[in-house]
Design a protein around this motif. Structure first.
Motif, short mmCIF file in Angstrom:
data_model
loop_
_atom_site.label_atom_id
_atom_site.label_comp_id
_atom_site.label_asym_id
_atom_site.label_seq_id
_atom_site.Cartn_x
_atom_site.Cartn_y
_atom_site.Cartn_z
N LYS A 164 13.05 72.10 124.37
CA LYS A 164 13.33 71.90 125.61
C LYS A 164 12.94 72.90 126.83
O LYS A 164 13.23 74.17 126.74
N ILE A 165 12.07 72.48 127.76
CA ILE A 165 11.77 73.27 128.95
C ILE A 165 12.72 73.35 129.93
O ILE A 165 13.13 72.48 130.37
N GLY A 166 13.18 74.75 130.09
CA GLY A 166 14.00 75.09 131.17
C GLY A 166 13.56 75.28 132.63
O GLY A 166 14.42 75.24 133.39
N SER A 167 12.52 75.85 132.53
CA SER A 167 11.84 76.19 133.73
C SER A 167 10.44 76.44 133.62
O SER A 167 9.67 76.44 132.49
N VAL A 168 9.45 75.82 134.48
CA VAL A 168 8.27 75.87 134.81
C VAL A 168 7.76 76.73 135.91
O VAL A 168 8.26 76.38 137.05
N PHE A 169 6.81 77.72 136.08
CA PHE A 169 6.49 78.63 137.16
C PHE A 169 4.84 78.87 137.00
O PHE A 169 4.43 79.27 136.30
N PHE A 170 4.42 78.21 138.20
CA PHE A 170 3.19 78.29 138.56
C PHE A 170 2.77 79.61 139.46
O PHE A 170 3.36 79.47 140.63
N GLY A 171 2.41 80.50 138.86
CA GLY A 171 2.31 81.70 139.42
C GLY A 171 0.78 82.22 139.84
O GLY A 171 0.00 81.47 139.21
N GLY A 172 0.62 83.30 140.46
CA GLY A 172 -0.84 83.64 140.73
C GLY A 172 -1.01 85.25 141.30
O GLY A 172 -0.18 85.89 140.88
N GLY A 173 -2.28 85.12 141.80
CA GLY A 173 -2.96 84.12 142.55
C GLY A 173 -2.25 83.43 143.53
O GLY A 173 -1.16 83.61 143.81
N THR A 174 -2.75 82.28 143.85
CA THR A 174 -2.35 81.44 144.65
C THR A 174 -2.24 79.86 144.10
O THR A 174 -3.33 79.06 144.38
N PRO A 175 -1.42 79.27 143.36
CA PRO A 175 -1.55 78.30 142.50
C PRO A 175 -1.34 76.96 143.42
O PRO A 175 -1.80 75.82 142.74
N SER A 176 -0.91 77.10 144.62
CA SER A 176 -0.72 76.08 145.52
C SER A 176 -2.01 75.26 145.93
O SER A 176 -2.06 74.45 146.74
N LEU A 177 -3.24 76.40 145.72
CA LEU A 177 -4.43 75.79 145.91
C LEU A 177 -4.62 74.64 144.86
O LEU A 177 -5.97 73.97 145.01
N LEU A 178 -4.11 74.59 143.82
CA LEU A 178 -4.50 73.57 142.91
C LEU A 178 -4.06 72.29 143.63
O LEU A 178 -3.12 71.94 144.33
N ARG A 179 -4.90 71.18 143.18
CA ARG A 179 -4.69 69.74 143.51
C ARG A 179 -3.44 69.23 142.99
O ARG A 179 -3.12 69.31 141.65
N PRO A 180 -2.64 68.58 143.60
CA PRO A 180 -1.47 67.90 143.09
C PRO A 180 -1.38 67.07 141.90
O PRO A 180 -0.38 67.12 140.98
N ASP A 181 -2.57 66.09 141.85
CA ASP A 181 -2.80 65.30 140.92
C ASP A 181 -3.14 66.32 139.56
O ASP A 181 -2.77 65.88 138.28
N PHE A 182 -3.60 67.54 139.64
CA PHE A 182 -3.90 68.48 138.45
C PHE A 182 -2.40 68.75 138.13
O PHE A 182 -2.22 68.89 136.82
N VAL A 183 -1.50 69.37 138.81
CA VAL A 183 -0.48 69.89 138.63
C VAL A 183 0.41 68.87 138.09
O VAL A 183 1.21 68.99 137.03
N SER A 184 0.31 67.45 138.35
CA SER A 184 1.16 66.21 137.69
C SER A 184 0.57 66.23 136.35
O SER A 184 1.44 66.00 135.49
N LYS A 185 -0.69 66.32 135.89
CA LYS A 185 -1.31 66.27 134.68
C LYS A 185 -0.68 67.22 133.64
O LYS A 185 -0.28 66.82 132.61
N LEU A 186 -0.66 68.42 134.10
CA LEU A 186 -0.04 69.64 133.50
C LEU A 186 1.70 69.15 133.21
O LEU A 186 2.02 69.50 132.05
#
Length: 321
Positions: free
Chosen positions: A56-78
């Protein structure tokens, strides 16, 4: 977060700028083929699912870098991939780091729609001269505009700031921290500026060209001011540099300190996972081009996975707890 749940860190190594104080594994780069990178992350998720099985995934963290440069549809895919592989807890904390100049209302509305529920905004200062000295690509007004956008779409957000900046006095920091607290965030990350090797600040410091860095006595006073003002505003200091109001501690951070299992995906990412009942460390290639090339290869090389011996295990657990 329960001890059986898993935390997942996804490292996006690219930024629009490289700040002179930053020693993170990040790179200034334009024209990135995001779809190729997302495929690399998807392959990493498949690899770890084959190793760990159902969790069970309790947390997901997109870090970087600047991960908010990612497109929302790609974040959705992940996130869809993570959910289909392991299942995302209903109370899962899903964070993305952002710089003010990567924040716009339409994009962050989409981020909220696809499942993100926490944002960490790297503001660093509310003083235009200090922002310039820190190499930031936003000014005070842009920071306020970005925070307003985040507040519109997210109830749970963090603000990052640096103190102990060039020519900063204790009264300067006290006034600024009062402004920061008034912005309404329930979580603050307040870091003392440190001069790290392999940064432009370090090169300047070694040449005695980085003027005005406060001495240790002033820095200690700033730390005391930070603790006291935050305490008076109902923030609890639960890490050296992190302060949270009740119910807003960063779940992902707590998974590290509780020495729970966590996966690191992306260039230079680290992890700690239990395999066959024993704790292992994991480490990905730091170089982003090498990392992606290996992920695209039909004979993809797995991360470096090393058994942690009993002594190191107890030392790490003691230090983290």
């Amino acid at each position: 977060m329960s001890r059986s749940s898993l935390a997942l860190y996804i490292h996006w190594p690219f930024c629009k700028i490289k700040c002179p104080y930053c020693d993170f594994n990040s790179y200034k780069r334009e024209n990135i083929n995001q779809s190729h990178w997302v495929e690399g992350y998807l392959r990493s998720i498949d690899f770890w699912y084959s190793k760990l099985g159902k969790k069970k995934i309790g947390s997901v963290f997109f870090g970087g870098g600047t991960p908010s440069l990612l497109r929302p549809d790609f974040v959705s895919k992940l996130l869809e991939k993570i959910d289909s592989a392991w299942g995302i807890d209903s109370g899962c904390e899903i964070t993305i780091e952002a710089n003010p100049n990567s924040i716009c209302s339409s994009k962050f509305k989409e981020f909220r729609t696809v499942g993100l529920n926490r944002v960490s905004v790297g503001v660093q200062a509310l003083n235009n001269q200090d922002l310039k000295n820190l190499g930031r690509d936003h000014d005070r007004e842009q920071a306020f505009e970005a925070i307003d956008i985040v507040k519109k779409w997210f109830d749970n957000y963090n603000l990052d700031f640096i103190y102990g900046r060039q020519f900063q006095s204790t009264s300067d920091w006290e006034d600024e921290l009062s402004q920061i607290i008034s912005l309404g965030s329930s979580h603050l990350s307040l870091y003392q500026l440190t001069i790290e090797e392999n940064t432009n600040f370090y090169k300047l410091y070694r040449k005695d060209l980085l003027k005005g860095i406060p001495g240790q006595e002033i820095a200690s006073e700033m730390f005391d001011i930070t603790y006291q003002l935050c305490k008076e505003s109902s923030f609890k200091q639960y890490e050296t540099s992190n302060f949270a109001k009740k119910g807003f501690k960063c779940k992902h951070n707590l998974s590290y300190w509780n020495y729970n299992d966590y996966i690191g995906i992306g260039p230079g990412a680290h992890g700690r996972v239990t395999l066959s009942g024993k704790k292992h460390s994991t480490e990905e290639d730091r170089n982003p081009d090498i990392w992606l090339r290996k992920k695209e290869s039909l004979k993809s090389v797995s991360p470096k996975i090393s058994l942690i011996n009993k002594r190191v295990f107890f030392e790490e657990k003691l230090i983290m707890n």
